[in-house]
Scaffold this active site. Structure first.
Site, short mmCIF file in Angstrom:
data_model
loop_
_atom_site.label_atom_id
_atom_site.label_comp_id
_atom_site.label_asym_id
_atom_site.label_seq_id
_atom_site.Cartn_x
_atom_site.Cartn_y
_atom_site.Cartn_z
N HIS A 30 0.78 -1.29 -0.05
CA HIS A 30 -0.22 0.08 -0.01
C HIS A 30 0.91 1.19 -0.07
O HIS A 30 2.12 1.04 0.05
CB HIS A 30 -1.01 0.07 1.00
CG HIS A 30 -0.21 -0.21 2.36
ND1 HIS A 30 0.57 0.65 2.98
CD2 HIS A 30 -0.21 -1.21 3.23
CE1 HIS A 30 1.13 0.24 4.28
NE2 HIS A 30 0.77 -1.13 4.25
N GLY A 32 1.88 3.10 2.34
CA GLY A 32 2.84 3.08 3.22
C GLY A 32 4.26 2.69 2.74
O GLY A 32 5.30 2.81 2.88
N HIS A 33 4.03 1.26 2.10
CA HIS A 33 5.28 0.66 1.50
C HIS A 33 5.90 1.49 0.31
O HIS A 33 7.15 1.38 0.36
CB HIS A 33 4.93 -0.53 0.88
CG HIS A 33 4.38 -1.67 1.91
ND1 HIS A 33 3.24 -2.17 2.13
CD2 HIS A 33 5.01 -2.45 3.01
CE1 HIS A 33 2.89 -3.17 2.98
NE2 HIS A 33 4.11 -3.20 3.51
N GLY A 144 9.38 0.96 8.65
CA GLY A 144 8.29 1.90 8.97
C GLY A 144 8.22 1.89 10.44
O GLY A 144 8.36 1.10 11.11
N LYS A 145 8.05 3.15 10.84
CA LYS A 145 7.89 3.62 12.26
C LYS A 145 6.48 2.69 12.72
O LYS A 145 6.47 2.82 13.93
CB LYS A 145 8.04 5.02 12.88
CG LYS A 145 9.25 5.54 12.60
CD LYS A 145 9.21 7.00 13.15
CE LYS A 145 10.56 7.64 12.83
NZ LYS A 145 10.41 9.23 13.40
N GLY A 173 2.70 6.10 7.33
CA GLY A 173 1.57 6.95 6.50
C GLY A 173 0.41 6.37 7.11
O GLY A 173 -0.09 5.53 7.77
N LEU A 181 -1.64 3.08 7.89
CA LEU A 181 -1.83 2.19 6.83
C LEU A 181 -1.41 1.10 7.01
O LEU A 181 0.00 0.79 7.55
CB LEU A 181 -0.98 3.04 5.52
CG LEU A 181 -1.52 4.44 4.86
CD1 LEU A 181 -0.78 4.61 3.58
CD2 LEU A 181 -3.09 4.11 4.46
N SER A 182 -2.08 0.09 6.94
CA SER A 182 -1.56 -1.48 7.06
C SER A 182 -2.46 -2.21 6.15
O SER A 182 -3.67 -2.38 5.76
CB SER A 182 -2.13 -1.74 8.74
OG SER A 182 -2.11 -3.19 8.81
#
Ligand code: PAF
Length: 277
Positions: A30, A32-33, A144-145, A173, A181-182
């Site tokens: 998504h 975020g990636h 990602g954090k 994100g 986002l996940s």
């Protein structure tokens, strides 16, 4: 962009290029990636992304079997974002002995926060990440954090074991309503999706209170937990920790992170927010 399935081919590619930045993922990608890939491109001309759903980090009854495998759609997104290599090994390639005999054992933090609810999870993560680092041979890796505890464990593993790789943290994100986002957001029903930003609402509320001088972290956490429970969530934890060592926050700490994990229906969501006060 090339999709590579074997370690041998990946190593041949690695030998042929200079500095490499790496983004490890479990796929079902998504936005975020994509932010991780964009960050990776700032650090190296060559970006490799792995897609591997790692059985070792899933507990009994967790979503290993139903975790979405969407390689073609993922590859299309990665191509647009400028990744050079997608490393998508099958299980036999990464775990040829069926049972992985050597595992990377993180220290006691692996049994706290998410680790208290997912025994063995961080051992599985540290093991597969070590294998991927050994295979890809990247100079830089982006994490990602959103998975704050995972990022902490990987950073300290790299430090403690002198792994020759730089770990770059990337901000979480978020959707417009604040939901982190996940890939697991895809499991939510429309009603659950509407409720899910409640996690970020509480993280923001707690952050605002701390910035205004509140230091009773336990009461702030209890208020969040009570509200989520009343709204039908099952709360695993709400905790404020020291952002640098992940120890429980003290009144004199000025770099904090608030972390939440809670289930809505059968979906477990995690989120966090840093507070520098
Ligand atoms: O964050 C993830 O997607 C996974 O835990 C990782 C780092 C790819 C290891 O399987």
């Amino acid at each position: 962009m090339q999709i590579i399935h074997t370690i041998e081919e990946l190593r041949a590619w690695r030998k042929s290029v200079g500095k490499v930045a790496f983004v490890p993922t479990m796929g079902n990608l998504h936005a975020g990636h994509m932010a991780l890939v964009r960050e990776a491109r700032k650090h190296a001309d060559h970006v490799a992304v792995s897609i591997f759903v790692n059985r070792l980090q899933f507990g009994q009854g967790e979503d290993f079997d139903r975790y979405p495998r969407t390689l073609q759609a993922d590859a299309a997104l990665l191509e647009q974002e400028g990744a050079e290599i997608v490393f998508a090994p099958d299980e036999k390639e990464l775990y040829p002995r069926v049972v992985q005999q050597y595992k990377v054992e993180p220290p006691a933090i692996q049994d706290e926060l998410c680790g208290a609810f997912r025994p063995g999870h961080f051992r599985g993560v540290a093991t597969v990440v070590t294998k991927l680092f050994n295979i890809v041979g990247a100079d830089v890796a982006c994490f990602g954090k959103k998975d704050y505890q995972q990022l902490f464990i990987i950073k300290s593993m790299v430090d403690d074991l002198n792994m020759p790789i730089e770990i770059v943290p990337v901000d979480t994100g978020r959707a417009e309503d604040g939901l982190a986002l996940s890939s697991r957001n895809g499991y939510l029903t429309p009603e659950q999706r509407a409720e899910a930003p409640r996690l970020y609402y509480h993280l923001s509320r707690m952050k605002t209170a701390i910035l205004a001088g509140e230091r009773d972290h336990a009461t702030l956490a209890q208020q969040t937990s009570d509200d989520l429970t009343a709204r039908g969530w099952q709360v695993d934890y709400v905790e404020t920790r020291n952002a640098d060592n992940l120890k429980p926050a003290t009144h004199t700490d000025h770099r904090l992170v608030i972390l939440i994990a809670a289930r809505i229906g059968s979906t477990r969501l995690i989120d966090n927010i840093e507070v520098f006060c």
